[in-house]
Design an enzyme around this catalytic site. Sequence first.
Site, PDB file in Angstrom:
ATOM      1  N   LYS A  95     -50.569  25.048-102.731  1.00  0.00           N
ATOM      2  CA  LYS A  95     -50.502  25.303-104.179  1.00  0.00           C
ATOM      3  C   LYS A  95     -51.795  25.990-104.638  1.00  0.00           C
ATOM      4  CE  LYS A  95     -47.792  24.381-106.868  1.00  0.00           C
ATOM      5  NZ  LYS A  95     -46.582  25.122-107.351  1.00  0.00           N
ATOM      6  N   THR A 117     -50.325  22.256-110.062  1.00  0.00           N
ATOM      7  CA  THR A 117     -50.556  20.811-110.040  1.00  0.00           C
ATOM      8  C   THR A 117     -52.041  20.474-110.138  1.00  0.00           C
ATOM      9  OG1 THR A 117     -50.520  18.958-108.475  1.00  0.00           O
ATOM     10  CG2 THR A 117     -50.388  21.107-107.512  1.00  0.00           C
ATOM     11  N   ASP A 118     -52.327  19.244-110.584  1.00  0.00           N
ATOM     12  CA  ASP A 118     -53.721  18.787-110.598  1.00  0.00           C
ATOM     13  C   ASP A 118     -54.234  18.510-109.192  1.00  0.00           C
ATOM     14  OD1 ASP A 118     -52.268  16.472-110.042  1.00  0.00           O
ATOM     15  OD2 ASP A 118     -53.142  15.263-111.646  1.00  0.00           O
ATOM     16  N   GLU A 119     -53.317  18.444-108.205  1.00  0.00           N
ATOM     17  CA  GLU A 119     -53.744  18.079-106.849  1.00  0.00           C
ATOM     18  C   GLU A 119     -54.637  19.147-106.224  1.00  0.00           C
ATOM     19  OE1 GLU A 119     -50.774  16.120-104.461  1.00  0.00           O
ATOM     20  OE2 GLU A 119     -49.650  15.525-106.237  1.00  0.00           O
ATOM     21  N   TYR A 179     -49.825  20.295 -98.855  1.00  0.00           N
ATOM     22  CA  TYR A 179     -49.160  20.651-100.120  1.00  0.00           C
ATOM     23  C   TYR A 179     -50.157  21.235-101.106  1.00  0.00           C
ATOM     24  CZ  TYR A 179     -47.500  19.926-104.897  1.00  0.00           C
ATOM     25  OH  TYR A 179     -47.202  20.104-106.233  1.00  0.00           O
TER      26      TYR A 179
HETATM   27  P1  NAD Z   1     -38.874  19.863-106.555  1.00  0.00           P
HETATM   28  O1  NAD Z   1     -39.234  19.738-105.111  1.00  0.00           O
HETATM   29  O2  NAD Z   1     -38.098  18.765-107.208  1.00  0.00           O
HETATM   30  O3  NAD Z   1     -38.039  21.204-106.789  1.00  0.00           O
HETATM   31  C1  NAD Z   1     -38.387  22.419-106.211  1.00  0.00           C
HETATM   32  C2  NAD Z   1     -37.236  23.384-106.421  1.00  0.00           C
HETATM   33  O4  NAD Z   1     -37.621  24.648-105.858  1.00  0.00           O
HETATM   34  C3  NAD Z   1     -35.942  22.965-105.719  1.00  0.00           C
HETATM   35  O5  NAD Z   1     -34.846  23.166-106.572  1.00  0.00           O
HETATM   36  C4  NAD Z   1     -35.857  23.892-104.510  1.00  0.00           C
HETATM   37  O6  NAD Z   1     -34.536  24.170-104.108  1.00  0.00           O
HETATM   38  C5  NAD Z   1     -36.549  25.133-105.062  1.00  0.00           C
HETATM   39  N1  NAD Z   1     -37.145  25.966-104.006  1.00  0.00           N
HETATM   40  C6  NAD Z   1     -37.893  25.562-102.950  1.00  0.00           C
HETATM   41  N2  NAD Z   1     -38.244  26.625-102.200  1.00  0.00           N
HETATM   42  C7  NAD Z   1     -37.712  27.726-102.811  1.00  0.00           C
HETATM   43  C8  NAD Z   1     -37.749  29.117-102.517  1.00  0.00           C
HETATM   44  N3  NAD Z   1     -38.365  29.583-101.435  1.00  0.00           N
HETATM   45  N4  NAD Z   1     -37.108  29.956-103.352  1.00  0.00           N
HETATM   46  C9  NAD Z   1     -36.442  29.483-104.438  1.00  0.00           C
HETATM   47  N5  NAD Z   1     -36.371  28.186-104.749  1.00  0.00           N
HETATM   48  C10 NAD Z   1     -36.997  27.311-103.951  1.00  0.00           C
HETATM   49  O7  NAD Z   1     -40.247  20.110-107.309  1.00  0.00           O
HETATM   50  P2  NAD Z   1     -40.688  19.674-108.784  1.00  0.00           P
HETATM   51  O8  NAD Z   1     -41.223  18.299-108.725  1.00  0.00           O
HETATM   52  O9  NAD Z   1     -39.605  20.003-109.723  1.00  0.00           O
HETATM   53  O10 NAD Z   1     -41.920  20.652-109.003  1.00  0.00           O
HETATM   54  C11 NAD Z   1     -41.748  21.942-109.612  1.00  0.00           C
HETATM   55  C12 NAD Z   1     -43.087  22.648-109.645  1.00  0.00           C
HETATM   56  O11 NAD Z   1     -44.012  21.858-110.403  1.00  0.00           O
HETATM   57  C13 NAD Z   1     -43.713  22.822-108.267  1.00  0.00           C
HETATM   58  O12 NAD Z   1     -44.327  24.083-108.232  1.00  0.00           O
HETATM   59  C14 NAD Z   1     -44.743  21.706-108.177  1.00  0.00           C
HETATM   60  O13 NAD Z   1     -45.829  22.093-107.346  1.00  0.00           O
HETATM   61  C15 NAD Z   1     -45.174  21.610-109.618  1.00  0.00           C
HETATM   62  N6  NAD Z   1     -45.659  20.288-110.055  1.00  0.00           N
HETATM   63  C16 NAD Z   1     -44.927  19.150-109.790  1.00  0.00           C
HETATM   64  C17 NAD Z   1     -45.396  17.925-110.261  1.00  0.00           C
HETATM   65  C18 NAD Z   1     -44.598  16.645-110.033  1.00  0.00           C
HETATM   66  O14 NAD Z   1     -45.089  15.555-110.373  1.00  0.00           O
HETATM   67  N7  NAD Z   1     -43.360  16.705-109.529  1.00  0.00           N
HETATM   68  C19 NAD Z   1     -46.588  17.836-110.967  1.00  0.00           C
HETATM   69  C20 NAD Z   1     -47.306  19.017-111.217  1.00  0.00           C
HETATM   70  C21 NAD Z   1     -46.820  20.224-110.762  1.00  0.00           C
HETATM   71  P1  TYD Z   2     -45.761  10.740-104.922  1.00  0.00           P
HETATM   72  O1  TYD Z   2     -44.690  10.355-105.881  1.00  0.00           O
HETATM   73  O2  TYD Z   2     -45.377  11.169-103.550  1.00  0.00           O
HETATM   74  O3  TYD Z   2     -46.658  11.840-105.647  1.00  0.00           O
HETATM   75  P2  TYD Z   2     -48.092  12.490-105.197  1.00  0.00           P
HETATM   76  O4  TYD Z   2     -48.359  12.142-103.787  1.00  0.00           O
HETATM   77  O5  TYD Z   2     -47.834  13.957-105.386  1.00  0.00           O
HETATM   78  O6  TYD Z   2     -49.092  11.927-106.153  1.00  0.00           O
HETATM   79  O7  TYD Z   2     -46.748   9.507-104.784  1.00  0.00           O
HETATM   80  C1  TYD Z   2     -47.397   8.946-105.908  1.00  0.00           C
HETATM   81  C2  TYD Z   2     -48.350   7.884-105.390  1.00  0.00           C
HETATM   82  O8  TYD Z   2     -47.583   6.816-104.825  1.00  0.00           O
HETATM   83  C3  TYD Z   2     -49.244   8.393-104.279  1.00  0.00           C
HETATM   84  O9  TYD Z   2     -50.534   7.801-104.419  1.00  0.00           O
HETATM   85  C4  TYD Z   2     -48.574   7.887-103.009  1.00  0.00           C
HETATM   86  C5  TYD Z   2     -47.915   6.609-103.452  1.00  0.00           C
HETATM   87  N1  TYD Z   2     -46.661   6.254-102.750  1.00  0.00           N
HETATM   88  C6  TYD Z   2     -46.496   4.969-102.219  1.00  0.00           C
HETATM   89  O10 TYD Z   2     -47.393   4.101-102.326  1.00  0.00           O
HETATM   90  N2  TYD Z   2     -45.321   4.683-101.588  1.00  0.00           N
HETATM   91  C7  TYD Z   2     -44.331   5.606-101.429  1.00  0.00           C
HETATM   92  O11 TYD Z   2     -43.285   5.285-100.798  1.00  0.00           O
HETATM   93  C8  TYD Z   2     -44.506   6.910-102.000  1.00  0.00           C
HETATM   94  C9  TYD Z   2     -43.433   7.953-101.873  1.00  0.00           C
HETATM   95  C10 TYD Z   2     -45.688   7.184-102.662  1.00  0.00           C
END
Ligand code: NAD
Ligand code: TYD
Length: 367
Positions: free
Chosen positions: A163, A133-135, A159
């Site tokens: 990561k 992630t970019d975070e 988080y």
């Molecule tokens: P998510 O939380 O929706 O899904 C995570 C999945 O991993 C779930 O299906 C969960 O059951 C599985 N999981 C959790 N712990 C596990 C373990 N110990 N063993 C096997 N499986 C396990 O997450 P997401 O949003 O789909 O993100 C996927 C990846 O992309 C993550 O690594 C996250 O850090 C990264 N990412 C997410 C975003 C975003 O905006 N959602 C952006 C950039 C990067």
């Molecule tokens: P989120 O979807 O949790 O992603 P991330 O924290 O990984 O960026 O949140 C996106 C943005 O929205 C973040 O700045 C937090 C804000 N946010 C709210 O303002 N209200 C909410 O209920 C949630 C879940 C997030």
Amino acid sequence: MTILVTGGAGFIGANFVLNWVSQMDEMIVNLDKLTYAGNLQSLSSLKGDPKHVFVHGDIGDRPAVQKLLAEYRPRAVLNFAAESHVDRSIHGPQGFVDTNIVGTFQLLEAVRGYWQGLEEPGRMEFRFLHVSTDEVYGSLKTDEPAFTEGHQYQPNSPYSATKAASDHLVRAYHHTYGLPVLTTNCSNNYGPFHFPEKLIPLIIVNALAGKALPVYGDGQQIRDWLFVEDHCSGIRRVLEAGTCGETYNIGGWNEKANIDIVRTLCGLLDELAPAITRNVINQATGKPVEHYAELITYVADRPGHDRRYAIDARKIERELGWKPAETFESGIRKTVNWYLANQEWVKGVMDGSYRDWVALQYGASNA
Ligand code: NAD
Ligand code: TYD
């Protein structure tokens, strides 16, 4: 040929698996622990498809992963599995350390053993792709340039810190053992199958239910949004052509303030699912909702809330020729339409544990 993905029942993983099966002629093995964020309903369209094998398990269970690698002999492992929600990491960081750090370590150890035992050319062609992630780069000020791959790691939440730790382990396995790794750092994703604890699906789901639309702090925090299918195509491109040991930022040049995202969603819902027609009642006042924006409610800010994320995606475009296909306007409309057409999926994931989470984060009256 086979690839192994982890976390393929989550939001991005499920989209990746579905895209892979529809576009590639190669088997995909999907290892997922099925935490609250993992949902097999997202993969129900693959039932009976021999190209997809689902395995219920933990990336931290090294013997189980070793067995899986020995059985399926994948040419690549893609690690999506993680605990991914910042707010949950604030309430309880332990699970983030367990999966994101220790789990990734155990997975790397299993993969290292497997890779070292491969014969050439399989050994040279093998890839471990880590989805990050970019975070990990921390927070930007308004006038700072977007994150490049060389930006200092400055994670601010449990988080992002976990990561970041996993990214460092992946890097170390390349430098120390020569494991052929690739790392992608992507900005905020949105799209189908997004669990309604994250901003965009939460706003859609709450609006349709007449619940408060919670905006943290002043709502001026900025995120850089990418449609999930574009993230998946970026990952496929990096897997195909990325240079081992390199990291690639993936983003869509779509910086938006949270309040603007919420207002955009309200506007789209007014158009596509008018509150009056649906008889949406404001749960706080008991009165009918006319426009969804009436439900916007500013709430206490997230502790340590990062102000701004922005991805400089020039490297992946320059070196690998990848660009997103979707604009924010087209992607967000597709997303709202998907949620309107998939209310059964939404109901299926909002079980008791989801209501417990909402009560913990937003107060019992919102659960
Ligand atoms: P998510 O939380 O929706 O899904 C995570 C999945 O991993 C779930 O299906 C969960 O059951 C599985 N999981 C959790 N712990 C596990 C373990 N110990 N063993 C096997 N499986 C396990 O997450 P997401 O949003 O789909 O993100 C996927 C990846 O992309 C993550 O690594 C996250 O850090 C990264 N990412 C997410 C975003 C975003 O905006 N959602 C952006 C950039 C990067
Ligand atoms: P989120 O979807 O949790 O992603 P991330 O924290 O990984 O960026 O949140 C996106 C943005 O929205 C973040 O700045 C937090 C804000 N946010 C709210 O303002 N209200 C909410 O209920 C949630 C879940 C997030």
